[in-house]
Design a protein around this motif. Structure first.
Motif, PDB file in Angstrom:
ATOM      1  N   LEU A 141      77.421  -5.148  65.928  1.00 28.62           N
ATOM      2  CA  LEU A 141      76.777  -4.563  64.739  1.00 28.62           C
ATOM      3  C   LEU A 141      75.908  -3.377  65.123  1.00 28.62           C
ATOM      4  N   ARG A 142      75.187  -3.508  66.212  1.00 27.77           N
ATOM      5  CA  ARG A 142      74.284  -2.446  66.647  1.00 27.77           C
ATOM      6  C   ARG A 142      75.024  -1.127  66.859  1.00 27.77           C
ATOM      7  N   GLU A 143      76.273  -1.208  67.291  1.00 24.85           N
ATOM      8  CA  GLU A 143      77.060  -0.009  67.595  1.00 24.85           C
ATOM      9  C   GLU A 143      77.821   0.556  66.396  1.00 24.85           C
ATOM     10  N   GLN A 144      77.787  -0.147  65.271  1.00 26.42           N
ATOM     11  CA  GLN A 144      78.484   0.337  64.071  1.00 26.42           C
ATOM     12  C   GLN A 144      77.864   1.654  63.589  1.00 26.42           C
ATOM     13  N   PRO A 145      78.694   2.609  63.138  1.00 28.27           N
ATOM     14  CA  PRO A 145      78.120   3.822  62.535  1.00 28.27           C
ATOM     15  C   PRO A 145      77.452   3.478  61.205  1.00 28.27           C
ATOM     16  N   LEU A 146      76.411   4.194  60.872  1.00 28.78           N
ATOM     17  CA  LEU A 146      75.704   4.004  59.607  1.00 28.78           C
ATOM     18  C   LEU A 146      76.081   5.142  58.670  1.00 28.78           C
ATOM     19  N   TYR A 147      76.428   4.804  57.433  1.00 26.58           N
ATOM     20  CA  TYR A 147      76.810   5.784  56.416  1.00 26.58           C
ATOM     21  C   TYR A 147      75.710   5.889  55.379  1.00 26.58           C
ATOM     22  N   LEU A 148      75.601   7.058  54.751  1.00 18.79           N
ATOM     23  CA  LEU A 148      74.654   7.256  53.673  1.00 18.79           C
ATOM     24  C   LEU A 148      75.388   6.953  52.365  1.00 18.79           C
ATOM     25  N   GLY A 149      75.079   5.809  51.767  1.00 18.59           N
ATOM     26  CA  GLY A 149      75.777   5.352  50.569  1.00 18.59           C
ATOM     27  C   GLY A 149      75.424   6.141  49.320  1.00 18.59           C
ATOM     28  N   GLY A 150      74.312   6.836  49.356  1.00 15.02           N
ATOM     29  CA  GLY A 150      73.888   7.638  48.216  1.00 15.02           C
ATOM     30  C   GLY A 150      72.419   7.964  48.322  1.00 15.02           C
ATOM     31  N   PRO A 151      71.944   8.731  47.366  1.00 12.72           N
ATOM     32  CA  PRO A 151      70.556   9.192  47.438  1.00 12.72           C
ATOM     33  C   PRO A 151      69.522   8.178  46.940  1.00 12.72           C
ATOM     34  N   VAL A 152      69.962   7.063  46.360  1.00 16.06           N
ATOM     35  CA  VAL A 152      69.037   6.077  45.803  1.00 16.06           C
ATOM     36  C   VAL A 152      68.628   5.082  46.892  1.00 16.06           C
ATOM     37  N   GLU A 153      67.330   4.845  47.008  1.00 17.83           N
ATOM     38  CA  GLU A 153      66.767   3.882  47.954  1.00 17.83           C
ATOM     39  C   GLU A 153      67.396   3.971  49.353  1.00 17.83           C
ATOM     40  N   PRO A 154      67.235   5.099  50.046  1.00 15.00           N
ATOM     41  CA  PRO A 154      67.875   5.283  51.353  1.00 15.00           C
ATOM     42  C   PRO A 154      67.392   4.320  52.437  1.00 15.00           C
TER      43      PRO A 154
ATOM     44  N   PHE B 161      84.452 -13.951  64.886  1.00 14.51           N
ATOM     45  CA  PHE B 161      85.429 -13.457  65.857  1.00 14.51           C
ATOM     46  C   PHE B 161      86.774 -13.121  65.223  1.00 14.51           C
ATOM     47  N   SER B 162      86.803 -12.860  63.954  1.00 16.39           N
ATOM     48  CA  SER B 162      88.060 -12.558  63.270  1.00 16.39           C
ATOM     49  C   SER B 162      88.557 -11.166  63.649  1.00 16.39           C
ATOM     50  N   PRO B 163      89.781 -11.056  64.182  1.00 13.61           N
ATOM     51  CA  PRO B 163      90.312  -9.732  64.530  1.00 13.61           C
ATOM     52  C   PRO B 163      90.639  -8.873  63.300  1.00 13.61           C
ATOM     53  N   GLN B 164      90.774  -9.491  62.134  1.00 18.47           N
ATOM     54  CA  GLN B 164      91.077  -8.740  60.912  1.00 18.47           C
ATOM     55  C   GLN B 164      89.820  -8.243  60.189  1.00 18.47           C
ATOM     56  N   LYS B 165      88.652  -8.625  60.691  1.00 22.58           N
ATOM     57  CA  LYS B 165      87.390  -8.273  60.042  1.00 22.58           C
ATOM     58  C   LYS B 165      87.184  -6.758  60.050  1.00 22.58           C
ATOM     59  N   LYS B 166      86.761  -6.232  58.903  1.00 21.86           N
ATOM     60  CA  LYS B 166      86.377  -4.823  58.807  1.00 21.86           C
ATOM     61  C   LYS B 166      85.014  -4.771  58.143  1.00 21.86           C
ATOM     62  N   LEU B 167      84.194  -3.823  58.584  1.00 20.65           N
ATOM     63  CA  LEU B 167      82.827  -3.744  58.109  1.00 20.65           C
ATOM     64  C   LEU B 167      82.395  -2.284  58.071  1.00 20.65           C
ATOM     65  N   LYS B 168      81.696  -1.916  57.003  1.00 19.94           N
ATOM     66  CA  LYS B 168      81.142  -0.560  56.883  1.00 19.94           C
ATOM     67  C   LYS B 168      79.731  -0.726  56.309  1.00 19.94           C
ATOM     68  N   ILE B 169      78.745  -0.151  56.991  1.00 20.66           N
ATOM     69  CA  ILE B 169      77.340  -0.371  56.660  1.00 20.66           C
ATOM     70  C   ILE B 169      76.726   0.927  56.135  1.00 20.66           C
ATOM     71  N   PHE B 170      75.902   0.782  55.091  1.00 20.44           N
ATOM     72  CA  PHE B 170      75.346   1.930  54.365  1.00 20.44           C
ATOM     73  C   PHE B 170      73.830   1.837  54.221  1.00 20.44           C
ATOM     74  N   ALA B 171      73.195   2.992  54.263  1.00 17.34           N
ATOM     75  CA  ALA B 171      71.791   3.128  53.882  1.00 17.34           C
ATOM     76  C   ALA B 171      71.801   3.817  52.523  1.00 17.34           C
ATOM     77  N   GLY B 172      71.145   3.219  51.543  1.00 16.60           N
ATOM     78  CA  GLY B 172      71.115   3.792  50.203  1.00 16.60           C
ATOM     79  C   GLY B 172      72.391   3.539  49.433  1.00 16.60           C
ATOM     80  N   TYR B 173      72.362   3.968  48.174  1.00 15.92           N
ATOM     81  CA  TYR B 173      73.520   3.796  47.303  1.00 15.92           C
ATOM     82  C   TYR B 173      73.506   4.861  46.217  1.00 15.92           C
ATOM     83  N   SER B 174      74.572   4.877  45.447  1.00 18.73           N
ATOM     84  CA  SER B 174      74.687   5.788  44.311  1.00 18.73           C
ATOM     85  C   SER B 174      74.639   4.936  43.050  1.00 18.73           C
TER      86      SER B 174
END
Length: 185
Positions: free
Chosen positions: A63-76, A113-126
């Motif tokens: 998790l620590r190495e996951q890229p962080l995305y900006l989900g939107g300008p609200v509550e970053p 440990f699921s090999p099919q797991k996908k995850l995308k993490i965001f700061a803020g939202y729209s």
């Protein structure tokens, strides 16, 4: 897509009218859309930082190495995430895709440990107030497109907006090729 119908599980793409704004050339996944308004996450705004640089909790290395995305300008400073796995029976965004807000649940997903797991993490939202998104759709500020897990978890986000527009067919190909600054054309 008819105005007034829920766009949950659909993408919003800048129609070319949003240049100069935060939403220029964005691809947004609508996670909720009802009479209370709409909630979405920008899929193509990486922050250039890793989750571990922002969240100070004890996180698994994955998790620590996951890229962080900006989900939107609200509550970053708010963190939320999208996750998928081989089978998510209670998926709440679209088939096999869920939205999460709980740090404990994020850690649990990170430790699985699921090999099919996908995850995308965001700061803020729209977010849109009731009727606001519908008004923007009537003004043709957005183009809609059905979402897919391939688009949601695409790693090359720099060209995501143009690639999704090209998927929509020849009418959108020209828009997808317009440079960021048309004066340079």
């Amino acid at each position: 897509m008819a105005v007034g119908k829920s766009l949950q599980g659909y993408l919003l793409l800048d129609s070319g009218q949003l240049s100069g704004s935060f939403f220029a050339r964005t691809v947004i996944l609508i996670c909720r859309h009802d009479e209370d308004g709409a909630f979405g996450l920008v899929l193509n705004r990486p922050t250039g930082t890793r989750v571990g640089q922002v969240i100070v909790a004890d996180l698994p290395d994955a998790l620590r190495e996951q890229p962080l995305y900006l989900g939107g300008p609200v509550e970053p400073t708010t963190v939320c995430y999208l996750h998928s796995d081989a089978c998510l029976p209670n998926a709440d965004v679209m088939p096999n895709l869920s939205l999460g807000h709980s740090l404990d649940q994020l850690v649990e997903i990170g430790e699985s440990f699921s090999p099919q797991k996908k995850l995308k993490i965001f700061a803020g939202y729209s977010g849109w107030a009731p009727g606001q998104l519908e008004s923007e759709l009537r003004r043709k500020a957005w183009i809609t497109h059905p979402a897919s897990l391939d688009i949601v978890f695409a790693e090359d986000t720099d060209t995501l907006w143009a690639r999704v527009l090209r998927k929509k067919g020849w009418r959108y190909r020209l828009l997808s090729q317009i440079p960021d600054d048309p004066s340079l054309n």
